[in-house]
Design an enzyme around this catalytic site. Sequence first.
Site, mmCIF file in Angstrom:
data_model
loop_
_atom_site.group_PDB
_atom_site.id
_atom_site.type_symbol
_atom_site.label_atom_id
_atom_site.label_comp_id
_atom_site.label_asym_id
_atom_site.label_seq_id
_atom_site.Cartn_x
_atom_site.Cartn_y
_atom_site.Cartn_z
ATOM 1 C CE LYS A 166 -4.943 0.771 6.488
ATOM 2 N NZ LYS A 166 -4.298 0.092 5.347
ATOM 3 N NE ARG B 19 1.597 1.667 -2.119
ATOM 4 C CZ ARG B 19 1.001 1.153 -1.053
ATOM 5 N NH1 ARG B 19 -0.210 1.573 -0.707
ATOM 6 N NH2 ARG B 19 1.593 0.224 -0.337
ATOM 7 C CB SER C 209 4.511 -8.258 0.491
ATOM 8 O OG SER C 209 3.215 -7.773 0.206
ATOM 9 C CD GLN D 240 -0.767 -4.435 0.673
ATOM 10 O OE1 GLN D 240 -0.201 -4.148 -0.365
ATOM 11 N NE2 GLN D 240 -1.267 -3.530 1.481
ATOM 12 C CG ASP E 270 1.577 -0.497 7.842
ATOM 13 O OD1 ASP E 270 2.266 -0.348 6.812
ATOM 14 O OD2 ASP E 270 0.545 -1.197 7.867
ATOM 15 N NE ARG F 113 3.785 5.145 5.085
ATOM 16 C CZ ARG F 113 2.847 4.251 5.354
ATOM 17 N NH1 ARG F 113 3.190 3.080 5.871
ATOM 18 N NH2 ARG F 113 1.580 4.517 5.128
#
Length: 442
Positions: free
Chosen positions: A27, A128, A173, A175, A326, A357
């Site tokens: 992904k 988020r 992170s 991202q 993840d 989570r």
Amino acid sequence: MTDQTARPRRFSASAPLKGRIAIPGDKSISHRSLMLSALAVGTSRVTGLLEGHDVLATAAAMRAMGAGIARRGDGEWVIDGVGVGALLQPREALDMGNSGTSTRLLMGLVASHSITATFVGDASLSGRPMGRVIDPLSQMGADISASPGGRLPLMVRGLAPAIPLAYRLPMASAQVKSAILLAGLNTPGITEVIEPVPTRDHSERMLRGFGADLSVETEPDGTRHIRIRGEAELKPQTIVVPGDPSSAAFFIVAALIVPGSDITIANVGLNPTRAGLIEVLQQMGGDIELVDAREVGGEPVADLRVRHSALKGIEIDPAVVPSMVDEFPILFIAAALAEGRTVTTGLDELRVKESDRLAVMATGLQAIGARVEESEDGLIIDGTGGDPVPGGATIAGHLDHRICMSFAVAGLVSKAPVEIDDMAPVATSFPNFEALLEGLRA
Ligand code: S3P
């Protein structure tokens, strides 16, 4: 992007899993291959692209900003790029669906172009935090107005030329790192990200592959300085996307915990910044054999042979967290079947994923009769020593694909079936998950 119709599904005790499967493309790499191809001057080709909803959201957004993107076959895509600096003003809001990666990376791209884009998403994504990218991108000159709490919907008004930045990541992170590097592509001079804890490095690898001037310097304590020089010119590429280790994870754990299983998972990406789960499961006694280790598209890859194993609980070193961030939901399922106690810490980032989570996994594990305790930054799980868990519960997936798949796997080792309230979110990252599972059970 998300399927509006709920798809409840039941998963029950399984016969041994046997056979060979290939999992869909990575992904993270799929998102980046579309974005960078769309910014190159000329035609790029991608094979093995993950065709999940998250990646399709990225494709639609890049199209809306001027790139030509066409599907030629299963996972085969052709992209005509517009060139760095030449993204077009999208006419409508960019619908990010469930995808945090699309949102944060594309916010970076828009931030240094003279265009304005509105980002919207589903209920999970709209909860988020985006402040983590709003802060550095605002320092580079972007004007960003967000919903309360720095959430979606939000609008990014880009600035070109943007102001180069040296930014130390306040959290581990990839991202946030990638958003800044992508903004740096169209920013004159050097944009630098200082990364005290290494995270997945697909952006760095691929930016270099497309010809960007990017360097990485590592201090003795491991801190990485990643510098990119803008304004960059990217050259079109042919990209082969390896299989996603985060998708393989569900089948690795399923084979380890379902008695008698012996499966092979082909073409699994094993980038060291992603492979933490395999190492941890091996430490727990998992029989995972790497076969035919090779390189695909600049990333290490192997086939994995996984056999049922008696797992032992362990204390997991928080230093490995970024390399398996993840994979904790499915690791918790493995821990629930292991002998003894598994202790995890340093997992605060899990609270801001597609769902919280830690809370959602603790509630679900309790519901299926596993012994679990939730702390501020981790779970403590006392396993059954290989015996099935009671099961017999309905799990709320909270629009989180990895929660849904984790409890689907738990159902395979439960006395009474486990129902997932809605498996539709699984299509964000792993559209053929249920079909592959059925194949291995047959
Ligand atoms: C991703 C980075 C990780 C990960 C996500 C994909 C990426 O997020 O959880 O699924 O492609 O860069 P963070 O950067 O928030 O840790």
